[in-house]
Write an enzyme that holds these catalytic residues in place. Sequence first.
Site, PDB file in Angstrom:
ATOM      1  N   LYS A 262       0.590  -1.726   0.233  1.00 23.81           N
ATOM      2  CA  LYS A 262      -0.319  -0.145  -0.088  1.00 23.81           C
ATOM      3  C   LYS A 262       0.884   1.333   0.186  1.00 23.81           C
ATOM      4  CE  LYS A 262      -2.605   2.059   3.194  1.00 23.81           C
ATOM      5  NZ  LYS A 262      -4.033   2.762   4.743  1.00 23.81           N
ATOM      6  N   ASP A 267      -2.324   9.428   3.612  1.00 18.85           N
ATOM      7  CA  ASP A 267      -3.833  10.240   3.980  1.00 18.85           C
ATOM      8  C   ASP A 267      -4.254  10.886   4.487  1.00 18.85           C
ATOM      9  OD1 ASP A 267      -6.093   8.725   3.866  1.00 18.85           O
ATOM     10  OD2 ASP A 267      -5.687   6.786   5.853  1.00 18.85           O
ATOM     11  N   LYS A 274      -9.861  12.908   7.905  1.00 23.79           N
ATOM     12  CA  LYS A 274      -9.149  12.670   8.789  1.00 23.79           C
ATOM     13  C   LYS A 274      -9.523  14.589  10.224  1.00 23.79           C
ATOM     14  CE  LYS A 274      -6.464   9.405   7.348  1.00 23.79           C
ATOM     15  NZ  LYS A 274      -6.766   8.019   8.749  1.00 23.79           N
ATOM     16  N   ASP A 285       1.727   6.463   5.303  1.00 20.43           N
ATOM     17  CA  ASP A 285       0.357   5.749   5.248  1.00 20.43           C
ATOM     18  C   ASP A 285       1.350   5.064   3.936  1.00 20.43           C
ATOM     19  OD1 ASP A 285      -1.582   4.761   5.577  1.00 20.43           O
ATOM     20  OD2 ASP A 285      -2.832   5.316   4.000  1.00 20.43           O
ATOM     21  N   GLU A 346      -9.626   3.785   2.048  1.00 20.20           N
ATOM     22  CA  GLU A 346      -9.010   3.363   0.916  1.00 20.20           C
ATOM     23  C   GLU A 346      -7.918   2.645   0.533  1.00 20.20           C
ATOM     24  OE1 GLU A 346      -6.911   5.626   3.670  1.00 20.20           O
ATOM     25  OE2 GLU A 346      -5.582   4.927   2.739  1.00 20.20           O
ATOM     26  N   ARG A 348      -7.864  -0.370   1.151  1.00 20.04           N
ATOM     27  CA  ARG A 348      -7.804  -1.813   0.860  1.00 20.04           C
ATOM     28  C   ARG A 348      -8.410  -1.660  -0.191  1.00 20.04           C
ATOM     29  NH1 ARG A 348     -12.199  -1.755   5.175  1.00 20.04           N
ATOM     30  NH2 ARG A 348     -10.805  -0.694   6.421  1.00 20.04           N
TER      31      ARG A 348
HETATM   32  N1  BES Z   1      -4.346   4.633   6.922  1.00 20.87           N
HETATM   33  C1  BES Z   1      -4.983   4.753   7.768  1.00 20.87           C
HETATM   34  C2  BES Z   1      -5.109   3.344   8.711  1.00 20.87           C
HETATM   35  C3  BES Z   1      -3.361   3.826   9.918  1.00 20.87           C
HETATM   36  C4  BES Z   1      -4.326   4.533  10.963  1.00 20.87           C
HETATM   37  C5  BES Z   1      -2.624   3.832   9.304  1.00 20.87           C
HETATM   38  C6  BES Z   1      -3.429   4.899  11.988  1.00 20.87           C
HETATM   39  C7  BES Z   1      -1.751   4.363  10.391  1.00 20.87           C
HETATM   40  C8  BES Z   1      -1.942   4.669  12.131  1.00 20.87           C
HETATM   41  C9  BES Z   1      -6.533   3.996   6.959  1.00 20.87           C
HETATM   42  O1  BES Z   1      -6.288   4.663   5.725  1.00 20.87           O
HETATM   43  C10 BES Z   1      -7.751   4.322   7.684  1.00 20.87           C
HETATM   44  O2  BES Z   1      -7.895   5.459   7.164  1.00 20.87           O
HETATM   45  N2  BES Z   1      -8.729   3.527   7.704  1.00 20.87           N
HETATM   46  C11 BES Z   1      -9.536   3.379   8.772  1.00 20.87           C
HETATM   47  C12 BES Z   1     -10.632   2.744   8.620  1.00 20.87           C
HETATM   48  C13 BES Z   1     -12.348   3.279   8.787  1.00 20.87           C
HETATM   49  C14 BES Z   1     -12.747   4.078   8.020  1.00 20.87           C
HETATM   50  C15 BES Z   1     -12.448   1.888   8.628  1.00 20.87           C
HETATM   51  C16 BES Z   1      -8.984   4.052   9.776  1.00 20.87           C
HETATM   52  O3  BES Z   1      -8.373   2.463  10.605  1.00 20.87           O
HETATM   53  O4  BES Z   1      -9.842   4.423  11.407  1.00 20.87           O
HETATM   54 ZN    ZN Z   2      -4.567   4.874   4.577  1.00 22.76          ZN
HETATM   55 ZN    ZN Z   3      -7.801   6.071   5.046  1.00 28.75          ZN
END
Ligand code: BES
Ligand code: ZN
Ligand code: ZN
Length: 497
Positions: A262, A267, A274, A285, A346, A348
């Site tokens: 990935k 992000d 966020k 990310d 995103e 996935r």
């Molecule tokens: N890049 C994030 C996940 C992440 C979180 C990486 C903390 C490193 C540290 C990912 O793209 C994300 O935002 N995931 C969301 C998914 C949710 C919206 C279902 C999450 O984990 O909150």
């Molecule tokens: Zn991400």
């Molecule tokens: Zn994300």
Amino acid sequence: MKFNFESSGAYSADVIVIGVKQDRVLTQAGMELDLKFSRILTRSMQASHFKGKRGQTLLVTAPEEPEASYILLIGLGDTSKLTVQALEELGGTIYSTLSKIPVESIEVYLEEAAAKDINDGQAAAAIAGGFNLRSWRFDKYRTKEKDENIPTLSSLTCITSHLDDAKKCFQRNLAVAEGVALTRELVSEAPNVLYPETFAEAALKLKSLGVDVEVMGEKQLTKLGMNALLGVGQGSAKESQLVVMSYHGGAKGEAPLAFIGKGVCFDSGGISIKPSANMDEMKYDMGGAGVVTGLMKALAGRKAKINAVGVIGLVENMPGGNAQRPGDIVTSMSGQTIEILNTDAEGRLVLADALWYTQDRFKPRLMINLATLTGAIVVSLGSEYAGLFSNNDEISQQLEEVGRETDEKLWRFPLHENYDKDINSDVADVQNIGKGRGAGSITAAQFLKRFVNDVPWAHLDIAGVAWTKTPLALCEKGATAFGVRLLDRFISKYYEN
Ligand code: BES
Ligand code: ZN
Ligand code: ZN
């Protein structure tokens, strides 16, 4: 840093490092020094809490005679229990202890540090290797650092009776460390500097090591039908890229091992933006893609006897007039339609197309993807273990085993078809977030599984381990490159020859 291996030492460096076994038992070189200098080492140990426990250190000011400024005692603990990993960590400890004082050269006398299955030459290589990994730092943007904060160490000499083994073994450690360093550089880099196109340029540099590198831009990705990946990048001013790195070190025609990363260079969450606190961290990310790129460098650098492909999906997830919306439905390269319900889920989407493409084009022997995929994995495992999800028990066991050996530890989570109902969409084939609040890391993995068919596959969720806020045994704070040493060992232990 200069690394040397010698069969005898001259006690001529700024610091002499002496191993001490448990209960303050000095090793041979230590006893010699101690006798020569009015038992200064014994007296220093007695006047301190230093017991020779593994990793303990005691810095002793050297008497006038050897030219050294200091003697560093380092605890080896029970030498019958030393492992390569423990020796690497001792090397890391030597670095972190001595980098704080203004010395340049070090001579290490650890000739009794031979571990269970290795001789003192291989042990010396492990110590030097750990020292090297721990010494990496990202300092290209520090223009005003105070002199006293800049490490001055420039040479490490290890004394060993097995010179050839030491040099051969260290050569290999160095190649892997160069892969680790590349990953750490990529992951540390600022997101205004490292975006999909500049990341691809960095990958292209692997050509000089004999890796074939193909870079595809949005035109080609559109032709391939990678709308899941493209949708993530469409709100960004930067062009999305897919990079394929192929390394041919094995037999011609042998199916490759495939590694997929990935690479979300930043992000922001997109329209599902966020919160602003700590959003800067989302520059890492792209950690999964960083590991895949560093791994390819390590494999090529040490001339691994294997065929491997690295595929990285590079995008920037931004809000904007053309950004993807919650509610959008995209058709992925596999033909499956995906309802986007949260633009922050995103990773996935990027992997869906990258995984499908990889299994479709390369028919790999196995696929392993790495991704900073979910915040939920950080809730589950913190920063000690990465999450492992797989459709295959054998590769899971192999990965867990090398995880223990490299201290890049993995904890396996379940996949189960019952989780599928959580991601079945009312209007499309699948939706990109779960319906409930539970099992966020598992539903993400269950989503990925729909894009891998029957290839033996493992997904490593490295969101909690790709970055460290405190220094580790082999790593300065910041980017860790967790996964490079793990997968290098996975390949050499189970798949080479
Ligand atoms: N890049 C994030 C996940 C992440 C979180 C990486 C903390 C490193 C540290 C990912 O793209 C994300 O935002 N995931 C969301 C998914 C949710 C919206 C279902 C999450 O984990 O909150
Ligand atoms: Zn991400
Ligand atoms: Zn994300």
